[in-house]
Enzyme design. Structure first.
Site, PDB file in Angstrom:
ATOM      1  N   GLY A  10       0.670  -1.295  -0.151  1.00 31.88           N
ATOM      2  CA  GLY A  10      -0.207   0.081  -0.061  1.00 31.88           C
ATOM      3  C   GLY A  10       0.704   1.300  -0.159  1.00 31.88           C
ATOM      4  O   GLY A  10       2.100   1.128  -0.240  1.00 31.88           O
ATOM      5  N   ASP A  53      -3.330 -12.596   3.377  1.00 32.10           N
ATOM      6  CA  ASP A  53      -4.266 -12.148   4.137  1.00 32.10           C
ATOM      7  C   ASP A  53      -3.660 -12.279   5.728  1.00 32.10           C
ATOM      8  O   ASP A  53      -3.511 -13.111   6.279  1.00 32.10           O
ATOM      9  CB  ASP A  53      -5.728 -12.710   4.063  1.00 32.10           C
ATOM     10  CG  ASP A  53      -6.970 -11.887   4.744  1.00 32.10           C
ATOM     11  OD1 ASP A  53      -6.564 -11.169   5.672  1.00 32.10           O
ATOM     12  OD2 ASP A  53      -7.999 -12.017   4.118  1.00 32.10           O
ATOM     13  N   THR A 117      -3.736   5.931  13.637  1.00 34.59           N
ATOM     14  CA  THR A 117      -4.217   6.842  13.336  1.00 34.59           C
ATOM     15  C   THR A 117      -4.819   7.990  14.377  1.00 34.59           C
ATOM     16  O   THR A 117      -5.452   7.523  15.278  1.00 34.59           O
ATOM     17  CB  THR A 117      -5.198   6.878  12.276  1.00 34.59           C
ATOM     18  OG1 THR A 117      -6.135   8.028  11.864  1.00 34.59           O
ATOM     19  CG2 THR A 117      -6.382   5.838  12.747  1.00 34.59           C
ATOM     20  N   ASP A 118      -4.640   9.154  14.098  1.00 34.50           N
ATOM     21  CA  ASP A 118      -5.035  10.208  15.000  1.00 34.50           C
ATOM     22  C   ASP A 118      -6.837  10.084  14.912  1.00 34.50           C
ATOM     23  O   ASP A 118      -7.436  10.654  15.993  1.00 34.50           O
ATOM     24  CB  ASP A 118      -4.859  11.545  14.742  1.00 34.50           C
ATOM     25  CG  ASP A 118      -5.145  11.923  13.301  1.00 34.50           C
ATOM     26  OD1 ASP A 118      -5.817  11.282  12.541  1.00 34.50           O
ATOM     27  OD2 ASP A 118      -4.810  13.174  12.828  1.00 34.50           O
ATOM     28  N   GLU A 119      -7.361   9.587  13.975  1.00 28.34           N
ATOM     29  CA  GLU A 119      -8.865   9.452  14.001  1.00 28.34           C
ATOM     30  C   GLU A 119      -9.646   8.431  14.921  1.00 28.34           C
ATOM     31  O   GLU A 119     -10.594   8.706  15.400  1.00 28.34           O
ATOM     32  CB  GLU A 119      -9.304   8.672  12.661  1.00 28.34           C
ATOM     33  CG  GLU A 119      -8.699   9.577  11.708  1.00 28.34           C
ATOM     34  CD  GLU A 119      -9.162   9.530  10.115  1.00 28.34           C
ATOM     35  OE1 GLU A 119     -10.471   8.954   9.907  1.00 28.34           O
ATOM     36  OE2 GLU A 119      -8.711   9.825   9.005  1.00 28.34           O
ATOM     37  N   TYR A 141     -14.425   3.404  10.045  1.00 28.38           N
ATOM     38  CA  TYR A 141     -12.857   3.289  10.071  1.00 28.38           C
ATOM     39  C   TYR A 141     -12.295   3.270  11.201  1.00 28.38           C
ATOM     40  O   TYR A 141     -11.340   2.259  11.634  1.00 28.38           O
ATOM     41  CB  TYR A 141     -12.417   3.986   8.795  1.00 28.38           C
ATOM     42  CG  TYR A 141     -10.859   4.237   9.072  1.00 28.38           C
ATOM     43  CD1 TYR A 141      -9.927   3.201   8.542  1.00 28.38           C
ATOM     44  CD2 TYR A 141     -10.369   5.564   9.330  1.00 28.38           C
ATOM     45  CE1 TYR A 141      -8.550   3.600   8.718  1.00 28.38           C
ATOM     46  CE2 TYR A 141      -8.933   5.698   9.282  1.00 28.38           C
ATOM     47  CZ  TYR A 141      -8.166   4.678   9.098  1.00 28.38           C
ATOM     48  OH  TYR A 141      -6.887   4.648   9.072  1.00 28.38           O
ATOM     49  N   ALA A 144     -12.752   0.785  13.850  1.00 31.09           N
ATOM     50  CA  ALA A 144     -12.071  -0.560  13.643  1.00 31.09           C
ATOM     51  C   ALA A 144     -10.697  -0.481  14.021  1.00 31.09           C
ATOM     52  O   ALA A 144     -10.099  -1.123  14.742  1.00 31.09           O
ATOM     53  CB  ALA A 144     -12.370  -0.947  12.253  1.00 31.09           C
ATOM     54  N   LYS A 145     -10.029   0.892  13.726  1.00 33.08           N
ATOM     55  CA  LYS A 145      -8.826   1.033  14.220  1.00 33.08           C
ATOM     56  C   LYS A 145      -8.380   1.023  15.529  1.00 33.08           C
ATOM     57  O   LYS A 145      -7.670   0.383  16.141  1.00 33.08           O
ATOM     58  CB  LYS A 145      -8.008   2.270  13.638  1.00 33.08           C
ATOM     59  CG  LYS A 145      -7.821   2.612  11.997  1.00 33.08           C
ATOM     60  CD  LYS A 145      -6.619   1.394  11.355  1.00 33.08           C
ATOM     61  CE  LYS A 145      -5.344   1.762  11.783  1.00 33.08           C
ATOM     62  NZ  LYS A 145      -4.643   0.483  11.179  1.00 33.08           N
ATOM     63  N   LYS A 180      -7.923   9.181  -2.087  1.00 33.73           N
ATOM     64  CA  LYS A 180      -7.625  10.224  -1.119  1.00 33.73           C
ATOM     65  C   LYS A 180      -7.685  11.606  -1.596  1.00 33.73           C
ATOM     66  O   LYS A 180      -7.195  11.897  -2.698  1.00 33.73           O
ATOM     67  CB  LYS A 180      -6.336   9.911  -0.028  1.00 33.73           C
ATOM     68  CG  LYS A 180      -6.315   8.184   0.239  1.00 33.73           C
ATOM     69  CD  LYS A 180      -7.149   8.259   1.535  1.00 33.73           C
ATOM     70  CE  LYS A 180      -7.569   6.833   1.842  1.00 33.73           C
ATOM     71  NZ  LYS A 180      -6.474   5.713   2.053  1.00 33.73           N
ATOM     72  N   PRO A 196     -14.407  17.484  -6.009  1.00 32.96           N
ATOM     73  CA  PRO A 196     -15.398  17.496  -5.090  1.00 32.96           C
ATOM     74  C   PRO A 196     -14.985  18.164  -3.606  1.00 32.96           C
ATOM     75  O   PRO A 196     -14.189  17.136  -2.959  1.00 32.96           O
ATOM     76  CB  PRO A 196     -15.847  16.058  -5.131  1.00 32.96           C
ATOM     77  CG  PRO A 196     -14.599  15.231  -5.404  1.00 32.96           C
ATOM     78  CD  PRO A 196     -13.690  16.169  -6.203  1.00 32.96           C
ATOM     79  N   GLY A 266     -21.095  12.014   9.262  1.00 33.30           N
ATOM     80  CA  GLY A 266     -20.278  12.136  10.657  1.00 33.30           C
ATOM     81  C   GLY A 266     -18.968  12.719  10.489  1.00 33.30           C
ATOM     82  O   GLY A 266     -17.952  12.137  11.387  1.00 33.30           O
TER      83      GLY A 266
HETATM   84  N1  NAD Z   1      -3.199   7.261   4.805  1.00 31.56           N
HETATM   85  C1  NAD Z   1      -3.186   7.960   5.922  1.00 31.56           C
HETATM   86  O1  NAD Z   1      -3.280   9.322   5.844  1.00 31.56           O
HETATM   87  C2  NAD Z   1      -2.756   7.325   7.286  1.00 31.56           C
HETATM   88  C3  NAD Z   1      -2.906   8.099   8.257  1.00 31.56           C
HETATM   89  C4  NAD Z   1      -2.515   7.451   9.738  1.00 31.56           C
HETATM   90  C5  NAD Z   1      -2.454   6.264   9.613  1.00 31.56           C
HETATM   91  N2  NAD Z   1      -2.738   5.446   8.697  1.00 31.56           N
HETATM   92  C6  NAD Z   1      -2.662   3.851   8.747  1.00 31.56           C
HETATM   93  O2  NAD Z   1      -1.364   3.391   8.021  1.00 31.56           O
HETATM   94  C7  NAD Z   1      -1.716   2.242   7.673  1.00 31.56           C
HETATM   95  C8  NAD Z   1      -1.602   2.218   6.067  1.00 31.56           C
HETATM   96  O3  NAD Z   1      -2.320   3.166   5.285  1.00 31.56           O
HETATM   97  P1  NAD Z   1      -2.275   3.540   3.784  1.00 31.56           P
HETATM   98  O4  NAD Z   1      -2.815   4.748   3.624  1.00 31.56           O
HETATM   99  O5  NAD Z   1      -0.709   3.176   3.254  1.00 31.56           O
HETATM  100  O6  NAD Z   1      -3.402   2.498   3.493  1.00 31.56           O
HETATM  101  P2  NAD Z   1      -3.459   1.776   1.918  1.00 31.56           P
HETATM  102  O7  NAD Z   1      -4.987   1.523   1.822  1.00 31.56           O
HETATM  103  O8  NAD Z   1      -2.729   2.471   0.895  1.00 31.56           O
HETATM  104  O9  NAD Z   1      -2.712   0.496   2.163  1.00 31.56           O
HETATM  105  C9  NAD Z   1      -3.151  -0.871   2.913  1.00 31.56           C
HETATM  106  C10 NAD Z   1      -2.512  -2.118   2.424  1.00 31.56           C
HETATM  107  O10 NAD Z   1      -3.222  -3.060   3.215  1.00 31.56           O
HETATM  108  C11 NAD Z   1      -3.011  -4.288   2.292  1.00 31.56           C
HETATM  109  N3  NAD Z   1      -4.333  -5.029   2.938  1.00 31.56           N
HETATM  110  C12 NAD Z   1      -5.644  -4.656   3.194  1.00 31.56           C
HETATM  111  N4  NAD Z   1      -6.047  -5.728   4.136  1.00 31.56           N
HETATM  112  C13 NAD Z   1      -5.565  -6.642   3.850  1.00 31.56           C
HETATM  113  C14 NAD Z   1      -5.352  -7.893   4.828  1.00 31.56           C
HETATM  114  N5  NAD Z   1      -6.489  -8.450   5.241  1.00 31.56           N
HETATM  115  N6  NAD Z   1      -4.104  -8.442   4.753  1.00 31.56           N
HETATM  116  C15 NAD Z   1      -2.966  -8.333   4.217  1.00 31.56           C
HETATM  117  N7  NAD Z   1      -2.890  -6.923   3.420  1.00 31.56           N
HETATM  118  C16 NAD Z   1      -3.918  -6.247   3.399  1.00 31.56           C
HETATM  119  C17 NAD Z   1      -3.588  -3.629   1.033  1.00 31.56           C
HETATM  120  O11 NAD Z   1      -3.663  -4.551   0.086  1.00 31.56           O
HETATM  121  C18 NAD Z   1      -2.744  -2.465   0.971  1.00 31.56           C
HETATM  122  O12 NAD Z   1      -1.733  -2.729   0.317  1.00 31.56           O
HETATM  123  C19 NAD Z   1      -3.245   1.929   7.778  1.00 31.56           C
HETATM  124  O13 NAD Z   1      -3.241   1.054   9.103  1.00 31.56           O
HETATM  125  C20 NAD Z   1      -3.808   3.126   8.059  1.00 31.56           C
HETATM  126  O14 NAD Z   1      -4.958   2.896   9.083  1.00 31.56           O
HETATM  127  C21 NAD Z   1      -2.750   5.874   7.267  1.00 31.56           C
END
Ligand code: NAD
Length: 315
Positions: A10, A53, A117-119, A141, A144-145, A180, A196, A266
């Site tokens: 990701g 997974d 996350t801060d959320e 979301y 769950a986090k 995003k 949007p 929300g």
């Molecule tokens: N993007 C942000 O601004 C942000 C901010 C704070 C925290 N986070 C956290 O950072 C982490 C990464 O975020 P991101 O933006 O890179 O997300 P992303 O959606 O770009 O990537 C998520 C990755 O996880 C993989 N994935 C999903 N479900 C899976 C599973 N069951 N098993 C194995 N792999 C799985 C997906 O294939 C993907 O590669 C997340 O935990 C998110 O909550 C993100």
């Protein structure tokens, strides 16, 4: 050092894997390759890839042993999708964390970081959250986090599992899935489409470059205390209106390209983190927002081959 990066295909996980591999670490990526997972994000990163997974206990039980560090990025990450359907969010972000923590316990993994996350704190009108603030998530979301965080902390307290949690603001940078706001707005403008903007645009987010987020995670892995939470704050707390204005300026278009759309259900008004605890162990952000945003916009302009297929697939 052998490091397992779950969710490493990701956005943030791939930047982290790239950084680790460049430092000479032996990197394994475990990723389910959901719509957000993309092997193109790992181009040029020396790693072993396992397609799977984190909810698959048998597979995770095979992959985890032998790693010195496990960093969990795997998650369903898009708030809007969690409003449409929360099932996958609870499965991956809560149950997946429990299964991964069980595997780390069985393998006696010496160090684990759960990326959050801060959320999870909900919304704050004034001031900033410190790590002791109570959790009050509003979206499926973030709920769950928060559940995943509580499981990880419970394993630290109950079983002595050496896991720390990082909580970060909104990330931006190359390779972010174009659902995003920054890549969505940037690529829409490049395609000649409108952007949007939700509601009155007054929602405040704390922006951090993905490279700084990865540096913060690395520091927590090295120097953080097990069972503790660490904030990684951003460098620009701005409204979505201000963000939109800066993006339009960078892309040299005017406000006519903005289409007002009804607010997200929300929608949290403001997030803000205090990261004194992380700074006390040596963290300072290095990417200034104006430069980071300009570089990011240029990356999407220069790399349509990365994002066009994702948008064309309508994912
Ligand atoms: N993007 C942000 O601004 C942000 C901010 C704070 C925290 N986070 C956290 O950072 C982490 C990464 O975020 P991101 O933006 O890179 O997300 P992303 O959606 O770009 O990537 C998520 C990755 O996880 C993989 N994935 C999903 N479900 C899976 C599973 N069951 N098993 C194995 N792999 C799985 C997906 O294939 C993907 O590669 C997340 O935990 C998110 O909550 C993100």
């Amino acid at each position: 050092m052998k490091v397992l990066v779950t969710g490493g295909a990701g956005f943030i996980g791939s930047h982290y894997a790239r950084r680790l591999a460049a430092s000479g670490a032996d990197v394994t990526v475990l990723d389910k390759l959901t719509y957000a997972g993309n092997l193109a994000n790992l181009e040029g990163v020396a790693h072993r890839f396992v397609h799977g997974d984190i909810c698959d206990a048998a597979l995770v039980g095979e992959v985890v042993p032998g790693h010195d560090l496990v960093v969990n990025f795997a998650a369903e990450s898009h708030v809007d999708r969690s409003i449409v359907g929360a099932g996958d969010f609870v499965t991956t972000n809560v149950v997946g964390v429990q299964i991964l923590m069980d595997a780390c316990m069985a393998a006696k993994t010496p160090r684990i970081v759960q990326v959050s996350t801060d959320e999870v704190y909900g919304s704050i009108e004034l001031g900033s959250w410190s790590e002791g603030a109570s959790l009050s998530p509003n979206s499926p979301y973030s709920a769950a986090k928060a559940g995943g965080d509580m499981i990880a902390l419970a394993y630290a307290r109950t079983h002595g599992l050496p896991v720390s949690i990082t909580r970060c603001g909104n990330n931006y940078g190359p390779n972010q899935f174009p659902e995003k706001v920054i890549p969505l707005f940037t690529t829409n403008i490049i395609e000649g489409r409108k952007v949007p903007l939700y509601g009155d645009g007054g929602n405040v987010r704390d922006w951090i470059h993905v490279a700084d987020h990865c540096r913060g995670i690395e520091l927590v892995a090295e120097r953080g205390r097990p069972g503790e939470v660490y904030h990684i704050a951003g460098t620009a707390e701005i409204t979505n209106l201000e963000l939109t204005r800066r993006l339009l300026d960078a892309l040299k278009v005017d406000w006519n390209e903005v289409e007002r759309v009804p607010d997200r259900k929300g929608h949290d008004r403001r997030y803000s983190l205090n990261d004194d605890k992380l700074r006390a162990i040596g963290y300072t952000p290095t990417v200034e927002f104006e430069q980071g945003l300009a570089d990011t916009v240029r990356w999407y302009q220069d790399n349509p081959q990365w994002w066009q297929p994702l948008k064309a697939a309508g994912r």
